[in-house]
Design a protein around this motif. Sequence first.
Motif, PDB file in Angstrom:
ATOM      1  N   ARG B  28       0.836  -1.198   0.000  1.00  0.00           N
ATOM      2  CA  ARG B  28       0.000   0.000   0.000  1.00  0.00           C
ATOM      3  C   ARG B  28       0.877   1.257   0.000  1.00  0.00           C
ATOM      4  N   ASP B  29       1.975   1.215   0.773  1.00  0.00           N
ATOM      5  CA  ASP B  29       2.864   2.365   0.831  1.00  0.00           C
ATOM      6  C   ASP B  29       4.044   2.248  -0.130  1.00  0.00           C
ATOM      7  N   ALA B  30       4.546   1.034  -0.304  1.00  0.00           N
ATOM      8  CA  ALA B  30       5.791   0.880  -1.065  1.00  0.00           C
ATOM      9  C   ALA B  30       5.544   0.646  -2.556  1.00  0.00           C
ATOM     10  N   HIS B  31       4.394   0.090  -2.905  1.00  0.00           N
ATOM     11  CA  HIS B  31       4.062  -0.169  -4.314  1.00  0.00           C
ATOM     12  C   HIS B  31       2.616   0.251  -4.566  1.00  0.00           C
ATOM     13  N   PRO B  32       2.339   1.545  -4.434  1.00  0.00           N
ATOM     14  CA  PRO B  32       0.936   1.994  -4.409  1.00  0.00           C
ATOM     15  C   PRO B  32       0.129   1.640  -5.648  1.00  0.00           C
ATOM     16  N   ILE B  33       0.733   1.680  -6.796  1.00  0.00           N
ATOM     17  CA  ILE B  33      -0.066   1.425  -8.000  1.00  0.00           C
ATOM     18  C   ILE B  33      -0.283  -0.070  -8.205  1.00  0.00           C
ATOM     19  N   PHE B  34       0.655  -0.900  -7.763  1.00  0.00           N
ATOM     20  CA  PHE B  34       0.346  -2.325  -7.744  1.00  0.00           C
ATOM     21  C   PHE B  34      -0.831  -2.570  -6.810  1.00  0.00           C
ATOM     22  N   GLY B 184      11.701  -3.172  -5.487  1.00  0.00           N
ATOM     23  CA  GLY B 184      11.741  -1.883  -4.816  1.00  0.00           C
ATOM     24  C   GLY B 184      12.174  -0.715  -5.671  1.00  0.00           C
ATOM     25  N   ARG B 432       9.598   1.269   4.450  1.00  0.00           N
ATOM     26  CA  ARG B 432       9.404   2.514   3.718  1.00  0.00           C
ATOM     27  C   ARG B 432       8.146   3.246   4.171  1.00  0.00           C
ATOM     28  N   ALA B 433       8.147   4.552   3.966  1.00  0.00           N
ATOM     29  CA  ALA B 433       6.931   5.352   4.098  1.00  0.00           C
ATOM     30  C   ALA B 433       6.444   5.696   2.690  1.00  0.00           C
ATOM     31  N   LEU B 434       5.156   6.010   2.593  1.00  0.00           N
ATOM     32  CA  LEU B 434       4.541   6.223   1.279  1.00  0.00           C
ATOM     33  C   LEU B 434       5.236   7.307   0.457  1.00  0.00           C
ATOM     34  N   ASP B 435       5.574   8.408   1.097  1.00  0.00           N
ATOM     35  CA  ASP B 435       6.011   9.567   0.312  1.00  0.00           C
ATOM     36  C   ASP B 435       7.521   9.657   0.174  1.00  0.00           C
ATOM     37  N   SER B 436       8.247   8.672   0.686  1.00  0.00           N
ATOM     38  CA  SER B 436       9.705   8.793   0.685  1.00  0.00           C
ATOM     39  C   SER B 436      10.335   7.549   0.087  1.00  0.00           C
ATOM     40  N   TYR B 437      11.631   7.669  -0.170  1.00  0.00           N
ATOM     41  CA  TYR B 437      12.289   6.611  -0.919  1.00  0.00           C
ATOM     42  C   TYR B 437      13.707   6.445  -0.407  1.00  0.00           C
TER      43      TYR B 437
END
Lengths: 286, 544, 593
Positions: B28-34, B184, B432-437
Amino acid sequence: MTATETETTVSLTIDGRTVEVVAGTTIHKACEAAGTDTPTLCWAENLTPVNVCRVCVVEVEGSRALVPSCARPAEDAMVVHTDSERVRHSRRMVLEFLGSGVDLDQAKDLARWIEEYGADPTRYDQPDLPAVTINEPVRIQDDLYIRDYDRCVLCYKCVEACGDDAQHTFAIAVAGRGFGARISTEYDIELPDSACVYCGNCIAVCPTGAIQFKSEFDLRAAADWRPDEQTVTRTVCSYCGVGCNLDLHVQDGRIVKVTSPVDHPITHGHLCIKGRFGWRYVHGGR
Amino acid sequence: MFGAGGGTSSYTEIEETDVIVLWGSNARDAHPIFFHHLMKGLDNGARMYSVDPRRTSSAKFSDVWLGINVGSDIALANAIGREIIDAGLDNRGFIAHSTVGFEDYAASVESYTLEFAAEATGVPIGAIRELAHAYATAEKAQILWTLGITEHHNGVDNVFSLCNLALLTGHVGRWGSGLVPLRGQNNVQGGGDMGALPNKLPGFADMADPADRARFEAVYGMELNPVPGKHLTLMFEAMEQGSMRGVYIIGENPADSEADIGRIRRLLSGLDILVVQDIFLTRTAEMADVVFPASVAWAESDGTVTSSERRVQRVRAALTPPGQARDDIEILGEMARRLGVDWGDPTHEELWDELRSLSPAHAGMSWDRLEAEGGLQWPCPSDDHPGSPFLHGWLWEDDLGGREPAPFTVVAHEGPKEQLSEEFPLRLTTGRALDSYNTGVQSGGYDSPIRYGDTIDVNAADAERLDLADGERVRVSSARGSVEMSVRVHPDLPEGLTFTTFHFPDLVDTNLLTSDAWDRRSGTAEFKAASIRIDKLVAAGGAE
Amino acid sequence: MTDLHFTDERPDPAEVTAADAAIGDAAVVVTETERLVRSGTARRRGSRHLLLPALHALQHVRGWISPGGLNHVCDLLQVPPAEAYGVATFYEMFRTDDPGHTDPVTHVCVDAACQIAGSEALIAELEAFGTHVRRSPCLGQCERGPATFVQSVAAPDFVPADRDRTMGTVSADAEPHVISQQGDPSLRLLKRVGVVDPTSLDSYRTHGGYEALARAITMGPDAVIEAVAESGLSGRGGAAFPTGVKWRAVAAEQGRPKHVVANCDESEPGTFKDRVVMENDPFSVVEALTIAGLATGAESGWIYVRGEYPLAAARLLGAIEQARGAGLLGPDAAGSGHTFGIEIRRGAGAYICGEETALFASIEGFRGEPRSKPPFPTTHGLFGEPTAINNPETLLNVLDIVSHGADEYRSRGTEQSPGTKLLCLSGRVARPGVYEVEFGITLGQVLELAGGLTGSGELRAVLLGGAAGSFLGPDSLDLALTIEDTRAAGTTLGSGVVMVFTTDVDMTPVVVRIAEFFRDESCGQCVPCRVGTVRQHETLVRMQRAGSITDERMVLVDDIARVMVDASICGLGQSAASAVTSALSLGLIGKPA
């Protein structure tokens, strides 16, 4: 339109021409196949039809009211008129109604349709009683989005993209009723306090600029938004391994916004916050 | 275990599957479009089981969340396998036809009773049984994982334990069923496919196989060194031993990103020469003797990348690189020239065509087709091949497509290398967090309204026991180092578990804490399981 | 679904208690142990229908829906707060701003019948007394205007006019309701009103109650549907769709859960007939809905009663509970061998929720926005499942048809409009109230039945069919009230409204208010209705200010009317111009004085 062996087709008449389409195809798509331009605001390739704008209505023989072409499947032997007086009247009136309440300057194709249907949105505003309009301040609550409800036609697209058609975040919904209905967070709290995750998928589907990238808003405010001079280059986002396609919109050698193609099998036009906004470091932002 | 390494399924398959097992992945956070595809599957009626120490944002979408102890994955997987066999839900026909090693596997999991697994994982027996039955009896089922499986000292074994379950039930090689590691970065898959592994050549060719080598030698016009290179972790060992004195790093920031970075920084700074090629002057680049400024691969240069569903897609230059920055290929070509070999100035398409001539899986993917079709999934062996939505369909063919049956792999539960102790009683895991990498080099470039910074998430009971308030600055220590962070009291962690991201090395050197244990086969470090202690900054006596 | 995000606002203990009671054990997230949590899409979907009752509970306990209370409900039901807020703001009876007091609020009806009965004077009086007043759309008490309804905080809502009879409670001692036709042996639908004790199952049985259900079980589902079809019964909500066709379609659907719904959201201005039935003969609605369930094979029944009818809701709930206790509902309902149960839902003030698909959305816990048809409710109704939805009057006819057969039923009324019809007489007639008449009676005869005109003037106009109907002039007194005759005359019986205006009534404010009613009640979903109702109202206000309407503005009114009729999603928009244009063409308004 070609059908595979397992698909059945239906044959209908559109403005006197016979058109054959795969069963389940909407009238709107059938019109497209027949080469008929059908205006629409609330329909999008990557969203479930909500058929609320009613600008795509057509006349179907045997049907008492006009029919929203975006949502109604074509049926065998259906006789459709897209250019009858009734259809033209309804389309003209819907365009007038919208134009009488909100600012459609940035709405794609709207000016063309208003011209084509002879709509006069000004005739509702009369000196003895001004026509009510939306009249809300522009909401600027963060560095990524702006919301300008004076442009909102309540097409529900942003709600769908934020909700179960894509993002499943449901940060915004329609609140209120009638002309007072607005796209809203709970209690109209500011977007950064809401469930919003800044995927920008609402912006990508907005047909009128009511919700907009701040990067675009700022350039427009500076009279420096020049879409005709922008290049669009398709590439792949680097932030994870899913392979989302990005369309980089570049003006004067700088990215000004990022979208994704709606017909792409991975994204269907939707991105996440990193894909949508994570490009700024390319221009040294840090 | 099945040959080429890659996710077996297409994203769209999850929209039509019946049971989803999301294991060690916060997609949900690390691969949002998947995850968009996954949510369509849920909306279409799929049941989802999440296996994760944290009740992540992904886990909140699941029908059942199993909050296992960090590092107890094999205990759970083997118990699921045992329960499936015990309940007679294993796919006997598939096992007999398409696999080998079932008897050894069955014997190996015999001791993994539900009771044992419940004890090892912390998850109630009933939930383990339920997951086993749901997975085994589903018409279509997928197991998906990410670094929660692989970033362990026994990460490879963890993967095998999941593959065993697919072999046991026949949930692989069919539309809607499969095994999907989510990648990732945009070209983790492609990097491996292109041979960026110590023992591989492009297109999954084996460095140790003389015939494979010969094919490449014929095209490259030179003899190849048959000795496999070192993976990252072994390189640091070699630096430690003094046998590796010079390093050339391209697009990686190990001085921030590696586990136990205190050690890593010491090793990098002790080199005779360090060359770093990057788009930014990262912490690693700051340590370098020579820095090559590079262009941004996805926006300033052309090429291809390969996604988690094995889809090869084009990246294209939209911008001119600033200043002296140059395309990676150009820099490498210049390096070669300085070293006495002239590679000419090949275009990206020419390099791709060379790759196609050497990798049968990519042979049918001409530059024109990639352009026109918007990407193709390998294997795509010929110009008229449509690409492959899923892998291993041969498992269901009468003659197995002429291949050897797929082997079960016996694996055993070990638990994390670093045990909890009186001194370090809390488990720390990272993600990971959603907005960071990663280390924030790129994602730090924009102001995210949802960024919460360098926090350590702590269960409310732990916070109360340690007298920690939400937002309080604390000292977090492991056997390797200590950092200052802010406490975030979080409801989605079980007692005893803490969590942090690693996106803000400027603020917190999270990886000063992480464990230096690693997997000898993958070279991946055990980022997911360190033992730590949290101390108040100002103790009662006024110390610190 | 879903990773919800909540603001920091917390509920107060009273809100927690109230919401928890409304939701019961249906909380979506279940923490079995610290390491095992259940939730998921299926559980979330299964509980969403409790949102509306939970919002009622919040509103009731504090007088508004606070952010903390909403967060609590959303957490229990796993509904995104923005969506729940969207639902809460949809309804007239819900407040989402703190009103700053916990006093009762008196809703005063300002629609036509009450408007001409002096609702503005009443409002002034109440406000002078310090009462909190809200101007309300039709409250369904047009026979006793100006109507009021009191919404209370932490005490039952009530209708002051009922209180005299019931002392605020539902008791067997309540004085019976008296209708003008009391004792008339020809009554079929109203025969028990004022006769039976509405709070007693025994009393209902004494007066022939549950004989029809017993007979229906003996007949079997096919024969019941056949009888309903042969009777020629058509829907009494306004659309006049053949009931037998509807039921047969639902009965034919197999393999999915099915529903029958009683549409008790009677909100058409001028309409109050269903209220009289529900309040005074509630068991008959429950019995008839049970027959509908058994005939169509639906196991779940729903009664959706408008929020402004607290007495009807209480009596229906009492009837359901007694029926359940007597085994007439539940597994093996009435010994039928089939399961059938009924849930009751209170609306919260939204005219649009009387539209069947909007009503479904409202029960489901979404905004009461209509859906496009097709697909129709018989295949895609409540929760997307096959559904037969009827209003109480329609259902009551079924009791008669099952008991006496289709032929006997057809002996009343006309060939194309068999049976009897309930009419709601209001306005300037001597004896306003609900009347049961045979189809075919003329408008003039109906006025006579109600005792003729009252007041000083001559007959000016009759609003037939409600705000969604149309005005008729004095030359229409010979119009036969049947579905076919009214259709031929370009009007509609609609929900049976006969609202009478005499020459001493200033029609302009009445018609402007009708336009305002549609502006207020438009759900806002589709453009023709959302904007059209506003522009129509604005044009009439200009006319009112100017004293007459210009030709140019007549064109505008006509243009607006046509697009609303042609292109609106639902019947609300399609009929929003009907009364206005009929008033203009009859010359009731728009002409210089």
